[in-house]
Scaffold this motif. Structure first.
Motif, PDB file in Angstrom:
ATOM      1  N   ASP A   2      16.572   0.109  -0.345  1.00  0.00           N
ATOM      2  CA  ASP A   2      15.257   1.002  -0.350  1.00  0.00           C
ATOM      3  C   ASP A   2      15.164   2.112  -1.336  1.00  0.00           C
ATOM      4  OD1 ASP A   2      12.955   2.372   0.373  1.00  0.00           O
ATOM      5  OD2 ASP A   2      13.598   2.576   2.514  1.00  0.00           O
ATOM      6  N   GLU A   3      14.496   1.903  -2.457  1.00  0.00           N
ATOM      7  CA  GLU A   3      14.341   2.843  -3.592  1.00  0.00           C
ATOM      8  C   GLU A   3      12.797   3.467  -3.618  1.00  0.00           C
ATOM      9  OE1 GLU A   3      15.926   3.270  -7.016  1.00  0.00           O
ATOM     10  OE2 GLU A   3      17.248   1.091  -6.963  1.00  0.00           O
ATOM     11  N   VAL A   4      12.396   3.682  -2.480  1.00  0.00           N
ATOM     12  CA  VAL A   4      11.022   4.349  -2.143  1.00  0.00           C
ATOM     13  C   VAL A   4      10.945   5.765  -2.875  1.00  0.00           C
ATOM     14  CG1 VAL A   4       9.196   5.344  -0.791  1.00  0.00           C
ATOM     15  CG2 VAL A   4      10.114   2.827  -0.397  1.00  0.00           C
ATOM     16  N   VAL A   5      12.344   6.321  -2.570  1.00  0.00           N
ATOM     17  CA  VAL A   5      12.363   7.789  -3.053  1.00  0.00           C
ATOM     18  C   VAL A   5      13.156   7.665  -4.547  1.00  0.00           C
ATOM     19  CG1 VAL A   5      13.533   9.951  -2.778  1.00  0.00           C
ATOM     20  CG2 VAL A   5      12.341   8.918  -0.811  1.00  0.00           C
ATOM     21  N   THR A   6      14.260   6.948  -4.648  1.00  0.00           N
ATOM     22  CA  THR A   6      15.049   6.829  -5.840  1.00  0.00           C
ATOM     23  C   THR A   6      14.448   6.212  -7.265  1.00  0.00           C
ATOM     24  OG1 THR A   6      16.196   5.008  -5.027  1.00  0.00           O
ATOM     25  CG2 THR A   6      17.048   7.243  -4.497  1.00  0.00           C
ATOM     26  N   SER A   7      13.561   5.390  -7.253  1.00  0.00           N
ATOM     27  CA  SER A   7      12.983   4.664  -8.093  1.00  0.00           C
ATOM     28  C   SER A   7      12.078   5.837  -9.006  1.00  0.00           C
ATOM     29  CB  SER A   7      12.361   3.531  -7.850  1.00  0.00           C
ATOM     30  OG  SER A   7      11.263   3.808  -6.824  1.00  0.00           O
ATOM     31  N   PHE A   8      11.722   5.250 -10.303  1.00  0.00           N
ATOM     32  CA  PHE A   8      10.937   5.852 -11.299  1.00  0.00           C
ATOM     33  C   PHE A   8      11.108   7.686 -11.629  1.00  0.00           C
ATOM     34  CE2 PHE A   8       8.788   2.579  -9.534  1.00  0.00           C
ATOM     35  CZ  PHE A   8       8.493   1.436 -10.774  1.00  0.00           C
ATOM     36  N   GLY A   9      12.486   7.557 -11.838  1.00  0.00           N
ATOM     37  CA  GLY A   9      13.064   8.612 -12.301  1.00  0.00           C
ATOM     38  C   GLY A   9      13.857   9.738 -11.452  1.00  0.00           C
ATOM     39  N   ARG A  10      13.513   9.709 -10.285  1.00  0.00           N
ATOM     40  CA  ARG A  10      14.417  10.613  -9.318  1.00  0.00           C
ATOM     41  C   ARG A  10      15.621  10.907 -10.005  1.00  0.00           C
ATOM     42  NH1 ARG A  10      12.381  14.600  -7.548  1.00  0.00           N
ATOM     43  NH2 ARG A  10      10.263  13.721  -7.701  1.00  0.00           N
ATOM     44  N   LEU A  11      16.469   9.876 -10.219  1.00  0.00           N
ATOM     45  CA  LEU A  11      17.783   9.879 -10.280  1.00  0.00           C
ATOM     46  C   LEU A  11      17.851   9.777 -12.149  1.00  0.00           C
ATOM     47  CD1 LEU A  11      19.486   8.171  -7.283  1.00  0.00           C
ATOM     48  CD2 LEU A  11      18.956  10.815  -7.668  1.00  0.00           C
TER      49      LEU A  11
ATOM     50  N   THR B 233       0.838  -1.301   0.178  1.00  0.00           N
ATOM     51  CA  THR B 233      -0.125   0.099  -0.065  1.00  0.00           C
ATOM     52  C   THR B 233       0.619   1.323   0.021  1.00  0.00           C
ATOM     53  OG1 THR B 233      -0.199  -0.152   2.424  1.00  0.00           O
ATOM     54  CG2 THR B 233      -1.821  -1.199   1.314  1.00  0.00           C
ATOM     55  N   GLY B 234       1.967   1.204   0.055  1.00  0.00           N
ATOM     56  CA  GLY B 234       3.027   2.222  -0.014  1.00  0.00           C
ATOM     57  C   GLY B 234       4.367   2.069   0.525  1.00  0.00           C
ATOM     58  N   GLY B 235       5.472   2.876   0.757  1.00  0.00           N
ATOM     59  CA  GLY B 235       6.737   2.699   0.900  1.00  0.00           C
ATOM     60  C   GLY B 235       6.897   1.997   2.479  1.00  0.00           C
ATOM     61  N   SER B 236       6.161   2.311   3.341  1.00  0.00           N
ATOM     62  CA  SER B 236       6.521   1.731   4.688  1.00  0.00           C
ATOM     63  C   SER B 236       5.958   0.177   4.773  1.00  0.00           C
ATOM     64  CB  SER B 236       5.491   2.355   5.997  1.00  0.00           C
ATOM     65  OG  SER B 236       6.056   3.977   5.995  1.00  0.00           O
ATOM     66  N   THR B 237       4.830  -0.135   3.985  1.00  0.00           N
ATOM     67  CA  THR B 237       4.555  -1.417   3.786  1.00  0.00           C
ATOM     68  C   THR B 237       5.417  -2.111   3.068  1.00  0.00           C
ATOM     69  OG1 THR B 237       2.733  -0.645   2.453  1.00  0.00           O
ATOM     70  CG2 THR B 237       2.177  -1.164   4.800  1.00  0.00           C
TER      71      THR B 237
ATOM     72  N   CYS C 116       7.410  -4.497  -3.147  1.00  0.00           N
ATOM     73  CA  CYS C 116       8.539  -5.248  -2.719  1.00  0.00           C
ATOM     74  C   CYS C 116       9.090  -6.308  -3.886  1.00  0.00           C
ATOM     75  CB  CYS C 116       8.482  -5.896  -1.534  1.00  0.00           C
ATOM     76  SG  CYS C 116       9.835  -7.006  -0.945  1.00  0.00           S
ATOM     77  N   ILE C 117       9.955  -5.918  -4.734  1.00  0.00           N
ATOM     78  CA  ILE C 117      10.570  -6.648  -5.607  1.00  0.00           C
ATOM     79  C   ILE C 117      11.924  -7.504  -5.290  1.00  0.00           C
ATOM     80  CG2 ILE C 117      10.972  -6.677  -8.281  1.00  0.00           C
ATOM     81  CD1 ILE C 117      10.272  -3.562  -8.037  1.00  0.00           C
ATOM     82  N   PHE C 118      11.700  -8.802  -5.553  1.00  0.00           N
ATOM     83  CA  PHE C 118      12.990  -9.647  -5.277  1.00  0.00           C
ATOM     84  C   PHE C 118      13.366 -10.716  -6.103  1.00  0.00           C
ATOM     85  CE2 PHE C 118       8.988 -11.600  -3.644  1.00  0.00           C
ATOM     86  CZ  PHE C 118       8.994 -12.879  -3.765  1.00  0.00           C
ATOM     87  N   SER C 119      14.430 -11.494  -5.715  1.00  0.00           N
ATOM     88  CA  SER C 119      15.163 -12.131  -6.645  1.00  0.00           C
ATOM     89  C   SER C 119      14.983 -13.578  -6.795  1.00  0.00           C
ATOM     90  CB  SER C 119      16.835 -12.142  -6.206  1.00  0.00           C
ATOM     91  OG  SER C 119      16.649 -13.032  -5.204  1.00  0.00           O
TER      92      SER C 119
ATOM     93  N   THR D 266      12.568  -2.026  -2.580  1.00  0.00           N
ATOM     94  CA  THR D 266      11.532  -1.547  -2.231  1.00  0.00           C
ATOM     95  C   THR D 266      11.111  -0.164  -2.791  1.00  0.00           C
ATOM     96  OG1 THR D 266      12.588  -0.407  -0.321  1.00  0.00           O
ATOM     97  CG2 THR D 266      11.453  -2.790   0.031  1.00  0.00           C
ATOM     98  N   THR D 267       9.961  -0.172  -3.286  1.00  0.00           N
ATOM     99  CA  THR D 267       9.410   1.200  -4.219  1.00  0.00           C
ATOM    100  C   THR D 267       8.098   1.623  -3.835  1.00  0.00           C
ATOM    101  OG1 THR D 267       9.389   2.132  -6.353  1.00  0.00           O
ATOM    102  CG2 THR D 267       8.739  -0.255  -6.025  1.00  0.00           C
TER     103      THR D 267
END
Length: 469
Positions: free
Chosen positions: A267-276, A125-129, A309-312, A294-295
């Protein structure tokens, strides 16, 4: 996108709104005395990189909501896909043997974008979860592979990983550690923040990097490698002050993880989907293949709440081993919510079709250059910026890097001046943090820098006049 007409704002009863807010609405990070006296900045509309208060005043939102309004506000195509999905299927049970079409499509898309063999997705449901899920996945994995003692995790001071009981405990920002709250400490450990600006005097950046890596390895050995399960790390520490680690930091920490059989949780909750400038930054920017990512936030550009949460394959192979009869007894009512998933798919489509990643590379480098010009101002100790993540740190003395007293709340002083001039930055005690939408222009970057410059100079003069500096 549509700019609100002046008539739109006439509907609001300002006095009633303020009274109702104070009487009933407890905000996240609610500062009781301040809210009681000052109330809130009440927002009524948004358009692109701008938001409007209930009186119609426009603000350039250099915070991007909460690091999340990546494709900009008020997009018609986002509204349409949300409405279409509500009409088609507003909800579907996400547990056990049920799935919905758009959740499946989103998981497939995320697996295609994630680095390496990160092919499995648990929607949250979000970054924390998402981080909470990663922690539980780490436990499940270690138990499944017959290592029940391997449960300790290591994070960093000044890290932020969420605001649930567990994730706030994994993070460790001083400002978040309210004495009235309790925090988990069993099996959760913290090592130094990789902030070279605050490294011991006389230590080179290479020496500081060696210190950080050695400290990490020592912590593992002290706990016992057979007891340590994972390392949790933001590629760039966001709410902790946009801490950009020394060159090679993540690669060397990852190598230590591989040496001692630790999972690397990015923990890419902030850095994913274009911020960098990338969909995911861990591998493309920092050269590390994580075990778990995590995103959230930019996943839907804030239009609706969603995380992942994406895992290997390695983790999947262990936990899903045939014949074991295992069940991952973890989930949320709104995991894989079809409307949220449809929103995410459209959001990703916009990022791809409008080539926003390349735009971030361009405008982000421009923002790095322009913000750096603030470094020679009084009060400015350090400017940190990597593409569209930025922070200005304020100090009382540039030479010694001495901070102002916390009670002075220097970041808030400058933020409030900027707000009066139509700019929103995020104050965090001694800092002003920025994470503007990916659609920001060069002209808007100039506006941010010019207003900040004015506000810093005005604040310096005020402090001198009042004998506070």
């Amino acid at each position: 996108m549509a700019i609100p007409a002046p008539e739109f704002f006439k509907q609001f009863d300002q006095e009633k709104l303020v009274a109702a807010d104070k009487a009933h609405y407890m905000h996240g990070y609610h500062v009781f005395d301040e809210h009681r006296e000052q109330g809130s900045l009440n927002i009524s509309a948004g358009d692109g990189a701008y938001i409007y208060d209930t009186e119609g005043k426009r603000y350039l939102d250099a915070v991007g909501g909460m690091w999340c309004t990546n494709v900009g506000l008020g997009r018609t195509e986002m509204a349409e896909v949300i409405a279409d999905q509500v009409r088609r299927l507003a909800y579907s049970n996400p547990f056990s043997d049920m799935a919905n079409v758009v959740a499946i499509e989103l998981c497939e898309k995320l697996a295609s974008l994630a680095p390496g063999d990160l092919n499995h997705v648990f929607l949250t449901t979000g970054g924390s979860t998402a981080v909470d899920t990663a922690y539980r996945l780490v436990q499940f994995y270690q138990n499944s592979r017959g290592k029940p003692a391997k449960k300790h995790v290591i994070s960093r001071f000044s890290a932020y990983h969420g605001s649930t009981y567990l994730t706030m405990s994994i993070g460790n920002k001083a400002a978040d550690r309210a004495p009235e709250f309790d925090f988990l400490s069993d099996k959760i450990h913290h090592i130094s923040c990789p902030n070279y600006y605050r490294a011991p005097a006389g230590m080179s950046e290479a020496e500081f990097l060696d210190f950080l890596v050695n400290e990490f390895e020592d912590k593992i050995l002290t706990i016992g490698a057979d007891n340590v399960a994972a390392f949790f790390a933001e590629p760039i520490m966001g709410s902790g002050g946009v801490i950009i680690p020394p060159e090679g930091y993540h690669r060397r920490m990852w190598e230590v993880c591989k040496r001692y059989d630790l999972l690397y949780v990015s923990d890419e909750v902030v850095t994913s989907f274009g911020r960098l400038g990338k969909f995911f930054a861990t591998e493309e920017v920092f050269g590390v293949q994580p075990d778990i990512i995590t995103t959230a936030k930019g996943l839907t550009s804030g239009y609706l709440p969603l995380g992942a949460c994406i895992f290997s394959e390695r983790i999947w192979a262990v936990i899903s081993e045939p014949g074991k009869g295992r069940c991952f007894t973890h989930g949320f009512t709104y995991s894989g919510h079809p409307v949220c998933c449809a929103t995410a798919l459209k959001n990703i489509e916009i990022i791809e079709q409008e080539n926003l990643l390349a735009h971030v590379e361009d405008v982000g480098r421009y923002m790095e250059q322009r913000l750096a010009t603030l470094s020679d101002l009084p009060l400015v100790g350090n400017v940190r910026c990597k593409r569209l993540m930025a922070c200005v740190e304020f100090v009382a003395d540039k030479q010694s890097k001495t901070l102002f007293p916390e009670a002075l709340n220097i970041g808030e002083k400058i933020h409030l001046r900027a707000q009066q001039k139509g700019l929103l930055v995020r104050p965090i005690v001694h800092l002003n943090v920025m994470s503007p939408p990916l659609i920001i222009t060069h002209a808007q970057v100039d506006e941010i820098v010019e207003i900040l410059r004015e506000c810093i100079l005005e604040t310096a003069e005020e402090l001198r006049r009042n004998g506070q500096w």
